[in-house]
Design a protein around this motif. Structure first.
Motif, short mmCIF file in Angstrom:
data_model
loop_
_atom_site.label_atom_id
_atom_site.label_comp_id
_atom_site.label_asym_id
_atom_site.label_seq_id
_atom_site.Cartn_x
_atom_site.Cartn_y
_atom_site.Cartn_z
N PRO A 198 0.80 -1.24 0.00
CA PRO A 198 0.00 0.00 0.00
C PRO A 198 0.82 1.28 0.00
CG PRO A 198 0.04 -0.97 2.18
CD PRO A 198 0.72 -1.95 1.28
N ASN A 199 2.07 1.20 0.50
CA ASN A 199 2.83 2.43 0.67
C ASN A 199 4.24 2.34 0.09
OD1 ASN A 199 0.88 4.03 2.20
ND2 ASN A 199 1.16 2.50 3.79
N SER A 200 4.33 1.87 -1.14
CA SER A 200 5.61 1.80 -1.86
C SER A 200 6.70 1.16 -0.99
CB SER A 200 6.04 3.21 -2.31
OG SER A 200 5.13 3.73 -3.22
N SER A 201 6.39 -0.02 -0.46
CA SER A 201 7.30 -0.66 0.48
C SER A 201 8.04 -1.84 -0.11
CB SER A 201 6.51 -1.11 1.71
OG SER A 201 5.88 -0.01 2.33
N LEU A 202 7.93 -2.06 -1.40
CA LEU A 202 8.70 -3.11 -2.07
C LEU A 202 9.94 -2.49 -2.72
CD1 LEU A 202 6.04 -5.32 -3.89
CD2 LEU A 202 7.37 -5.87 -1.85
#
Length: 369
Positions: free
Chosen positions: A332-336
């Motif tokens: 959901p929050n550009s965490s990859l």
């Protein structure tokens, strides 16, 4: 602050839990203590087993009671008839021993609340069922014919306290129970009847199978992934991910064997996520540490595989069981590691189409380092 719904959960973010989880945990502690101090409610359950009372109103009754919205009502005394197995390794009893489900005219499924039922006066036949925030769910007692009389039901039963002022008169009247929704007389029914009624609230999808904590064992490796072909990428021009893998291998297994607690699985489980992108065929791998949270694994990025100069503790992804043995991953929050986790582009919601992935089980060799 009621616990009226468990359906409609979203896989992204903390919207499943957040402040509501804290309330539920506090309620669990308070409720368990209350249940321990409450005498057996033999009026509801003479044999100590789960008890069910219900009534389905016919068209004739509802015609002469135009201000009664409730067409079906069931009261269940016993263990939680609603919740499904989730990803929390140990879900203690909520302390709730009374559950009320009502379906209003035209609704497809019930709304429900749970509470703690007990007697203020041991000599009285009246049983008080309370909810969080010192609210009353209902007053119940059994009449001479064995029927359950349910009274004291407030119109805002499924709404927050103060909803009448916040919503205004017209909207409150639309969302609240009717002015005649009180003083119900319910017949005793088999416990299974109530369980079937409560099952209508959040039906189990048999395709989902067991939760991840049961499907994935603490001492066994796993590999899930997906390789996106040209056709898919052509129809998703804003997706950056070309390949993705989620896995636990020998390093993660050894770390959990040393420091993890199998009884608390999946709390403390390390996973690895590897990706390649359209722009870069070089595989980038990022470590995450997971905990069970409601029906998800909440996995926080760690610095074990990377030397970050920023605080990445807020870089979270979420794993959830998918249908037919798949795994869902939410970003959901550009965490990859599609982009630098310290980049300003990661501060906020994912802007690309790299938000939710449906991953297939793969041979461990497909995730080999």
């Amino acid at each position: 602050m009621t616990s009226k719904t468990i359906g409609g959960k979203t896989i992204v973010g903390k919207t499943i839990v957040g402040a509501g989880l804290a309330v539920a945990l506090l309620a669990a502690v308070a409720g368990t203590a209350l249940a321990d101090d409450t005498p057996q409610l033999t009026e509801l359950s003479p044999d100590g087993k789960d008890a069910c009372f219900g009534r389905i109103y016919d068209a004739a009754h509802l015609k002469v009671h135009p201000n009664q919205k409730v067409g079906r009502i069931f009261f269940y005394h016993g263990s939680d008839p609603v919740s499904h197995p989730n990803e929390e390794p140990s879900s203690g009893p909520s302390g709730y021993n009374g559950f009320l489900a009502t379906t209003v005219r035209g609704a497809r499924k019930p709304e429900w609340v749970g509470g703690w039922c007990g007697k203020d006066d041991p000599q009285s036949g009246e049983i008080h069922c309370g909810m969080e925030c010192d609210r009353t769910m209902a007053l119940v007692n059994v009449d001479e014919k064995g029927r359950l009389i349910v009274s004291g039901v407030h119109r805002n039963l499924y709404l927050d306290a103060g909803a009448e002022d916040e919503l205004g008169e017209t909207e409150f009247a639309r969302q609240a129970l009717g002015t005649e929704d009180d003083g119900f007389r319910l017949d005793r029914m088999p416990a299974q009847t109530c369980k079937a009624e409560f099952a209508r609230i959040d039906p189990v999808d048999p395709a989902l199978g067991a939760p991840l904590r049961e499907r994935l064992k603490p001492d066994q490796p796993f590999c899930y992934g997906r390789d996106y072909d040209a056709a898919h990428l052509g129809s998703h021009p804003d997706q950056l991910t070309h390949t993705i893998r989620v896995f636990r291998g020998p390093i993660e297994l050894a770390a959990f064997a040393k420091d993890g607690d199998p009884a608390s699985w999946p709390d403390g489980a390390d996973i690895e996520v590897s990706v390649t992108t359209r722009q870069n065929a070089v595989e980038v791998t990022q470590s995450y540490s997971c905990d069970g949270e409601a029906d998800q694994w909440r996995c926080v990025a760690s610095a074990r595989t990377s030397d970050f100069s920023c605080d990445i503790a807020a870089r979270e992804i979420y794993l959830r069981r998918g249908a037919n043995g798949t795994m869902m991953l939410a970003n959901p929050n550009s965490s990859l590691p599609i982009i630098d986790l310290c980049s300003k582009a990661t501060d906020g919601e994912t802007a690309s189409d790299d938000k939710v992935y449906r991953l297939e089980p793969m041979p461990q060799a497909a995730c080999a380092r």
